[in-house]
Design an enzyme around this catalytic site. Sequence first.
Site, PDB file in Angstrom:
ATOM      1  N   CYS A  83       0.917  -1.187  -0.146  1.00 50.67           N
ATOM      2  CA  CYS A  83       0.096   0.153  -0.070  1.00 50.67           C
ATOM      3  C   CYS A  83       1.028   1.234   0.077  1.00 50.67           C
ATOM      4  O   CYS A  83       1.379   1.634   1.098  1.00 50.67           O
ATOM      5  CB  CYS A  83      -1.136  -0.133   1.304  1.00 50.67           C
ATOM      6  SG  CYS A  83      -2.064   1.459   1.409  1.00 50.67           S
ATOM      7  N   CYS A 142      -0.542   4.130   2.073  1.00 46.38           N
ATOM      8  CA  CYS A 142      -0.470   3.992   3.566  1.00 46.38           C
ATOM      9  C   CYS A 142       1.004   4.297   3.863  1.00 46.38           C
ATOM     10  O   CYS A 142       1.277   4.987   5.061  1.00 46.38           O
ATOM     11  CB  CYS A 142      -0.663   2.547   4.118  1.00 46.38           C
ATOM     12  SG  CYS A 142      -2.154   1.852   3.070  1.00 46.38           S
ATOM     13  N   ASP A 143       1.792   3.470   3.351  1.00 49.44           N
ATOM     14  CA  ASP A 143       3.256   3.644   3.789  1.00 49.44           C
ATOM     15  C   ASP A 143       4.278   4.489   2.922  1.00 49.44           C
ATOM     16  O   ASP A 143       5.411   4.736   3.356  1.00 49.44           O
ATOM     17  CB  ASP A 143       3.920   2.302   3.703  1.00 49.44           C
ATOM     18  CG  ASP A 143       3.011   1.357   4.182  1.00 49.44           C
ATOM     19  OD1 ASP A 143       2.350   1.794   5.356  1.00 49.44           O
ATOM     20  OD2 ASP A 143       2.960   0.085   4.108  1.00 49.44           O
TER      21      ASP A 143
END
Length: 334
Positions: free
Chosen positions: A137, A140-141
Amino acid sequence: MSEGRVENLIIVGGGPAGYTAALYAARAELQPLLIEGFQWGGQLQNTTDVENYPGYPEGIMGPEMMTDFRKQAERFGTRFITDDTTELRLTDGDIHEVVVGKETHRARAVILAMGAEPKRLGIPGEMELQGAGVSTCGVCDGAFFKGKDVAVIGGGDSAMEDSIFVSKFADKLTIVHRRDDFRASKIMEDRARSKDNIEVLTPYKPLEFVGENGKISAIRLEQSESGEEKVLPVGGAFVAIGHTPRSELVSDQVDTDEDGYVRVEEPSTKTKLAGVFAVGDLVDHTYRQAVTAAGSGTKGALDAEWYLRDTPGPDPEAHWGKQTGAIIEAVEAS
Ligand code: NAP
């Protein structure tokens, strides 16, 4: 919670399909119970700007949109369980059981809306280095990779979206794709290619994520045509190669296709089991958009409503009773 009680409708899955099904069912006064999962919000929880959902001309952040979906379903009486469904015991027209840890919930109708999850490459180092430089992701990261050289694997819209986002943080980003042609939409591919710090490496497929001192240090790649190997030094790698439907709890109970997507009697959302409906990315390997998932959730709620209306329940007082037609009014009013 509801041991002994028989719900009208349980919806399993808290993404656009599940929340929309809940909204329609709640407006029909079915008092749906939504088992939304511990990480509610589905894939949009991991998305930044959503620019293609009608009604948001300026775009909206994925998690914010899911919060709105949830609130709207709640406003009309949806009840939520923010935990993961652990077992589904489905029947053909009888009472279905939905197990959440130690609790068993019972319902006359169930809408399956469990969505899909990221696919893995299945190569050495992928799982070992998950959280140590390998991620599924980017959105997300990505921020954890400030100043690093990273790679994004894949040639679809997910890979382009991850690349555009992560390139804001990374020093240099290499998109590694196994073919020269991209599956991504032209606009997304062009956006990615136009970034100064994005390079494209094709046709190459990853063979191994190489670790050093417990963190990713390189990707071993193979030229898809010649078989020649190459090592790409990286401080991070994002696997963005599509998704797998989350049908594992039901795959031995309803029909699924060769990729695991639940089969329904199109254009309805009926599965082969009476009273069990399936919607959203769990069913759809073609469109997979928030708006198509929401539309599919609507269909599921209508199908469940019509099923409950037409099928006498074991205890009419506790179930359908006088609410016939309410959902149809809701559709007409909307
Ligand atoms: P996708 O369209 O299925 O693309 C997956 C990509 O990964 C393909 O390029 C595929 O290569 C590659 N791939 C698959 N398995 C691989 C493997 N084992 N090794 C190496 N490469 C592999 O999936 P997606 O990108 O997740 O998109 C899914 C749907 O969501 C699409 O309809 C897309 O438009 C939509 N979406 C839209 C947006 C947006 O508009 N912002 C963002 C994300 C997703 P091949 O091409 O060679 O098969």
